[in-house]
Structures are given as structure tokens and as C-alpha cells.
Design an enzyme around this catalytic site. Structure first.
Site, mmCIF file in Angstrom:
data_model
loop_
_atom_site.group_PDB
_atom_site.id
_atom_site.type_symbol
_atom_site.label_atom_id
_atom_site.label_comp_id
_atom_site.label_asym_id
_atom_site.label_seq_id
_atom_site.Cartn_x
_atom_site.Cartn_y
_atom_site.Cartn_z
ATOM 1 N N HIS A 79 22.607 24.563 -25.259
ATOM 2 C CA HIS A 79 23.267 23.435 -26.610
ATOM 3 C C HIS A 79 23.961 23.529 -27.967
ATOM 4 O O HIS A 79 24.183 23.059 -28.429
ATOM 5 C CB HIS A 79 22.077 22.567 -25.991
ATOM 6 C CG HIS A 79 22.194 22.206 -24.881
ATOM 7 N ND1 HIS A 79 22.561 22.383 -23.993
ATOM 8 C CD2 HIS A 79 20.290 22.865 -24.066
ATOM 9 C CE1 HIS A 79 21.883 21.358 -22.818
ATOM 10 N NE2 HIS A 79 20.533 21.840 -22.666
ATOM 11 N N ASP A 86 28.965 34.070 -28.944
ATOM 12 C CA ASP A 86 29.961 35.087 -29.951
ATOM 13 C C ASP A 86 29.510 36.830 -28.426
ATOM 14 O O ASP A 86 30.739 37.213 -28.852
ATOM 15 C CB ASP A 86 29.411 35.198 -31.110
ATOM 16 C CG ASP A 86 30.530 33.969 -32.160
ATOM 17 O OD1 ASP A 86 31.566 33.333 -31.254
ATOM 18 O OD2 ASP A 86 29.756 33.853 -32.884
ATOM 19 N N GLU A 97 28.158 31.051 -16.174
ATOM 20 C CA GLU A 97 26.935 29.664 -16.492
ATOM 21 C C GLU A 97 26.205 29.104 -15.182
ATOM 22 O O GLU A 97 26.706 28.303 -14.545
ATOM 23 C CB GLU A 97 27.005 28.783 -17.714
ATOM 24 C CG GLU A 97 26.074 28.338 -18.620
ATOM 25 C CD GLU A 97 26.730 27.767 -19.747
ATOM 26 O OE1 GLU A 97 26.888 28.000 -20.521
ATOM 27 O OE2 GLU A 97 26.436 26.524 -19.541
ATOM 28 N N LEU A 100 19.724 25.185 -13.174
ATOM 29 C CA LEU A 100 19.087 24.555 -12.478
ATOM 30 C C LEU A 100 19.042 23.287 -12.031
ATOM 31 O O LEU A 100 19.591 22.698 -11.431
ATOM 32 C CB LEU A 100 17.857 25.368 -12.409
ATOM 33 C CG LEU A 100 17.526 26.538 -12.368
ATOM 34 C CD1 LEU A 100 16.469 26.618 -13.049
ATOM 35 C CD2 LEU A 100 16.658 27.178 -10.929
ATOM 36 N N SER A 101 19.087 21.938 -13.066
ATOM 37 C CA SER A 101 19.525 20.921 -12.836
ATOM 38 C C SER A 101 20.922 20.740 -13.512
ATOM 39 O O SER A 101 21.493 21.111 -14.036
ATOM 40 C CB SER A 101 18.516 19.930 -14.272
ATOM 41 O OG SER A 101 18.599 20.421 -15.398
ATOM 42 N N ARG A 106 21.245 14.064 -17.408
ATOM 43 C CA ARG A 106 20.089 14.372 -18.322
ATOM 44 C C ARG A 106 20.569 13.730 -19.614
ATOM 45 O O ARG A 106 21.385 13.215 -19.987
ATOM 46 C CB ARG A 106 19.498 15.797 -18.070
ATOM 47 C CG ARG A 106 19.238 16.109 -16.714
ATOM 48 C CD ARG A 106 18.527 17.171 -17.226
ATOM 49 N NE ARG A 106 17.351 17.793 -17.541
ATOM 50 C CZ ARG A 106 16.722 18.584 -18.020
ATOM 51 N NH1 ARG A 106 17.087 19.837 -17.660
ATOM 52 N NH2 ARG A 106 15.164 18.328 -18.203
ATOM 53 N N ARG A 110 21.896 17.732 -23.614
ATOM 54 C CA ARG A 110 21.469 18.772 -22.478
ATOM 55 C C ARG A 110 23.402 18.384 -22.166
ATOM 56 O O ARG A 110 23.866 19.344 -21.474
ATOM 57 C CB ARG A 110 21.446 18.168 -21.489
ATOM 58 C CG ARG A 110 20.033 18.100 -22.107
ATOM 59 C CD ARG A 110 18.962 18.603 -20.746
ATOM 60 N NE ARG A 110 16.921 18.393 -21.119
ATOM 61 C CZ ARG A 110 16.500 19.203 -21.484
ATOM 62 N NH1 ARG A 110 16.742 20.161 -22.192
ATOM 63 N NH2 ARG A 110 15.603 18.575 -22.057
HETATM 64 C C1 DQA Z 1 17.979 24.494 -17.954
HETATM 65 C C2 DQA Z 1 18.786 23.255 -18.752
HETATM 66 C C3 DQA Z 1 18.543 23.027 -20.102
HETATM 67 O O1 DQA Z 1 18.896 21.613 -20.422
HETATM 68 C C4 DQA Z 1 17.269 23.424 -20.943
HETATM 69 O O2 DQA Z 1 16.343 23.184 -21.730
HETATM 70 C C5 DQA Z 1 16.639 24.086 -19.965
HETATM 71 C C6 DQA Z 1 16.947 24.811 -18.583
HETATM 72 C C7 DQA Z 1 18.692 24.235 -16.771
HETATM 73 O O3 DQA Z 1 18.769 25.328 -15.875
HETATM 74 O O4 DQA Z 1 18.708 22.543 -15.749
HETATM 75 O O5 DQA Z 1 15.330 25.082 -20.648
HETATM 76 O O6 DQA Z 1 19.286 25.225 -18.513
#
Ligand code: DQA
Length: 146
Positions: A79, A86, A97, A100-101, A106, A110
């Protein structure tokens, strides 16, 4: 094909941290699952986790010329880390990229990914399966390359 998996801060706490959001799977189990999938696809895979931004940048830089793909979950750095963005852009290695969530469902802070701009795309909200999807993506581009 050589794939590098990088997980950022607090991903080592999987299975302990906020289980309702991140599930029960531990980091070690995640790595085990990815290694199994990679061997099925005939990929070489290396998995790193680090809580420190500069270390993540070092890992990305060292991948230059050595890996064909990167799968990265920059965790909270997603974030706001222009430095990781870079680094991803510097090495010109196709990068996926993974979150998981579902970061878009959220808290508002985020929703924005700074690092995704350097990536082929982003997979978010499918738990550990997101990393498997990313491996399948690389398998797919390998087939297209012939
Ligand atoms: C995360 C989502 C991010 O916002 C959070 O800070 C994490 C895990 C995820 O995998 O969902 O640490 O990258």
C-alpha cells in the site's frame, strides 16, 4: 522455469494472525504446498519471507538474470512502498502480485496497491490458492513460448 516467491511482513504469522481473514494455513504449509505444485509443473522454486522492506528489495535485485518469474505478496508494503515498486520495475522479471485476502473489500487504505503497477497483474482474495493461480499463469506463458 525458475520462480521466486516473496512474502512480506507478517506472512510468517499465517495460521496465527487474524485467522478469520487469513485462514488456518501456516507459512510453512504454504511453502510446502507451493513446492509440491511447482514440482508438478516442473518448475524450480525458491520461497522467501522477510519482514524488512530493504531485505525484500535486496531479494528482488538479486533475482535479476536468475529467475523467469516472481510471485510477490508485499503484504502491508503493497500500500505504500514505492521502493519495492521500483525494485520490481528494475529487474524486468514478469511479476504477479498475490494477496490472500480481498484487499478491495477491506479497509479503504488497503484498496490501493502501489506495487501492482510494476506487475503483470494482481490476484486477491483466493487465499493460498492465489499463489497456485500465479504458478498456473507462469505455466501458461511457458506453454505459449513453446
Ligand atoms: C495481505 C493484505 C495486506 O493489506 C496486509 O497488510 C497483509 C496481507 C494479504 O495477503 O491479504 O499483511 O497482503
Amino acid at each position: 522455469m525458475k520462480i521466486l516467491v516473496i512474502n512480506g511482513p507478517n506472512i510468517n504469522m499465517l495460521g496465527i494472525r487474524e485467522k478469520k481473514i487469513y485462514g488456518e494455513l501456516s507459512y510453512d504449509k504454504l511453502v510446502e504446498t507451493l513446492k509440491k505444485k511447482a514440482s508438478e509443473l516442473n518448475f524450480e522454486i525458491e520461497c522467501f519471507q522477510n519482514n524488512i522492506e530493504g531485505e525484500i528489495i535486496n531479494i528482488i535485485q538479486k533475482a535479476y538474470g536468475k529467475f523467469d518469474g516472481i510471485i510477490i505478496n508485499p503484504a502491508a508494503y503493497t500500500h505504500y512502498s514505492i521502493a519495492i515498486l521500483d525494485a520490481i520495475k528494475s529487474v524486468s522479471i514478469p511479476t504477479v502480485e498475490v494477496h490472500l485476502s480481498n484487499i478491495h473489500s477491506r479497509e479503504e487504505f488497503r484498496h490501493r496497491s502501489v506495487t501492482a503497477a510494476g506487475c503483470v497483474g494482481q490476484i486477491s482474495g483466493f487465499g493460498a490458492y492465489g499463489y497456485i493461480m500465479a504458478l498456473d499463469y507462469f505455466s501458461n506463458i511457458r506453454s505459449e513460448d513453446g
